[in-house]
Design a protein around this motif. Structure first.
Motif, PDB file in Angstrom:
ATOM      1  N   ALA A  70      -5.894   2.298  -3.963  1.00 45.58           N
ATOM      2  CA  ALA A  70      -4.724   3.045  -4.407  1.00 45.58           C
ATOM      3  C   ALA A  70      -4.228   2.528  -5.750  1.00 45.58           C
ATOM      4  O   ALA A  70      -3.892   3.292  -6.655  1.00 45.58           O
ATOM      5  CB  ALA A  70      -3.607   2.956  -3.366  1.00 45.58           C
TER       6      ALA A  70
ATOM      7  N   SER B 272       0.799   3.995  -2.872  1.00 51.15           N
ATOM      8  CA  SER B 272       0.428   5.347  -2.472  1.00 51.15           C
ATOM      9  C   SER B 272       1.505   6.348  -2.868  1.00 51.15           C
ATOM     10  O   SER B 272       1.226   7.468  -3.299  1.00 51.15           O
ATOM     11  CB  SER B 272       0.199   5.371  -0.964  1.00 51.15           C
TER      12      SER B 272
ATOM     13  N   LEU C 252      -5.966   9.355   0.645  1.00 47.84           N
ATOM     14  CA  LEU C 252      -5.113   8.178   0.735  1.00 47.84           C
ATOM     15  C   LEU C 252      -3.681   8.670   0.688  1.00 47.84           C
ATOM     16  O   LEU C 252      -3.212   9.113  -0.357  1.00 47.84           O
ATOM     17  CB  LEU C 252      -5.322   7.248  -0.466  1.00 47.84           C
ATOM     18  N   ALA C 253      -2.989   8.629   1.791  1.00 48.93           N
ATOM     19  CA  ALA C 253      -1.603   9.086   1.790  1.00 48.93           C
ATOM     20  C   ALA C 253      -0.876   8.451   2.946  1.00 48.93           C
ATOM     21  O   ALA C 253      -1.401   8.359   4.059  1.00 48.93           O
ATOM     22  CB  ALA C 253      -1.554  10.602   1.892  1.00 48.93           C
TER      23      ALA C 253
ATOM     24  N   TYR D  36       0.837  -1.201   0.000  1.00 50.37           N
ATOM     25  CA  TYR D  36       0.000   0.000   0.000  1.00 50.37           C
ATOM     26  C   TYR D  36       0.869   1.246   0.000  1.00 50.37           C
ATOM     27  O   TYR D  36       0.620   2.206  -0.738  1.00 50.37           O
ATOM     28  CB  TYR D  36      -0.915  -0.004   1.223  1.00 50.37           C
ATOM     29  N   SER D  37       1.887   1.208   0.815  1.00 53.39           N
ATOM     30  CA  SER D  37       2.808   2.332   0.914  1.00 53.39           C
ATOM     31  C   SER D  37       3.470   2.618  -0.428  1.00 53.39           C
ATOM     32  O   SER D  37       3.590   3.771  -0.851  1.00 53.39           O
ATOM     33  CB  SER D  37       3.861   2.019   1.979  1.00 53.39           C
TER      34      SER D  37
END
Lengths: 196, 196
Positions: free
Chosen positions: B96, A97, B52-53, A93-94
């Motif tokens: 994402a 993102s 989303l971050a 996800y990181s």
DNA sequence: CGAGCGATTGAACGCTCTCAAAGTGAGTGG
DNA sequence: CCACTCACTTTGAGAGCGTTCAATCGCTCG
């Protein structure tokens, strides 16, 4: 896995069977229009991931720019790893993102910057990424050709070439042998990138 | 939370304290250059997420276009939910990853499409998203003004207006009252969007 | 040394932008 | 109810930036 320059890693529409990590080399990601126009959506270097996709097929093509080594993670195995170690999901996800933020910067560049500003931004981005990989900030090695740069910045090869020449003439950069660029006046380049 | 048209939801650089979901209305996300040039990176409608971050601060600004209601998820709470239900993390990744694919399409549009092609693509995308929300494919309601459309497509308001006029004159679309657009010839519009 | 590909340079065109003015519609107050 | 305002959209004319088409240059490789 090893890929020689110009070799496809996967193509748009192919079944998204694996996630890759670049070990060394350079990779370009791109999309085509039916009539052949091309947009390169990103360049990848050592440490970068490609193939992050939830969909069944890849939504873009990937091709080696220089001699490239990648590490391949079959999707099935990846999914089992993710099940056992939820922390991996967070990492994915990181990464996604982060790429999203990069993509938004690129949209700003494509939609609103002039040719010279695009080139300046491009050089600064490459430099910053080189630093992150532990390489010097300057000179920057351009692994890709003018036509790849053009398709990445939404320009033609001629305009890319002319913009380089202008920046060189202004003394902001120096074109060196081996397709390297010395960012002689980094501050000035930064100003140009932001439109001053 | 309710936001009137033109109200900021958050600004670029602000501490990324929450994730939002649009309940109803329209939101625009955008970035600025120092000299005021603007690029809208996306429009959001009911069901879409924003914020989303992984970073500490937002990398873009968000503003209500029409009267908008959003559901706010404070980051702390979200993180605890994610810890308890790893499935949520997967959902976030999925969102994402999907946005990333959309962003890449937009890069192709910004970098390689002509004005008329951009408008055609824009209308088709709006239509497809309306269908996903259970609304008819045509007519498409344009919640945003010409200047927002221009900043989304990397054009000026004048060029947007002219392109609409051209498509109307060609009989491909019909401009209706209430800022609605009837996609009279969807197939033709699709061809134009892809460059034929 | 010649072939071939990519990069650079030149000249002219054209799409989009810029600047300007007129048109349109919603909201306001007399 | 109508005149007025204000913001947004549309239309027009002209200019400019990047493209297109073409030629030359320079390097690598056989």
């Amino acid at each position: 896995m090893r890929f020689a320059p110009g070799m496809p890693i996967f193509d748009e529409g192919e079944s998204a069977a694996a996630l890759y990590n670049v070990t060394s080399g350079t990779v370009k990601l791109y999309k085509h229009l039916p009539d052949g126009r091309r947009q390169i959506t990103g360049f990848l270097f050592a440490g970068d991931f490609l193939g992050l996709a939830v969909k069944e097929t890849y939504s873009y093509s990937a091709e080696a720019v220089s001699e490239t080594y990648v590490c391949r993670f079959p999707r099935q195995k990846l999914e089992s790893v993710v099940r056992d170690f939820p922390h991996f999901q967070q990492r994915l996800y990181s990464i996604a993102s982060n790429e999203l933020a990069v993509a938004q910067d690129q949209m700003l560049l494509l939609g609103r910057k002039a040719a010279k500003e695009k080139i300046a931004s491009f050089l600064l981005t490459l430099s910053a990424r080189a630093v992150r990989r532990g390489q010097p900030a300057t000179p920057v090695a351009l692994q890709m050709g003018r036509s790849d740069i053009a398709d990445y910045l939404g320009l033609t090869t001629e305009t890319v070439s002319r913009s380089f020449t202008q920046l060189k003439s202004a003394g902001v950069i120096r074109l060196m042998e081996g397709n390297k660029v010395d960012l002689a006046e980094r501050d000035r380049l930064q100003e140009i990138a932001e439109g001053n």
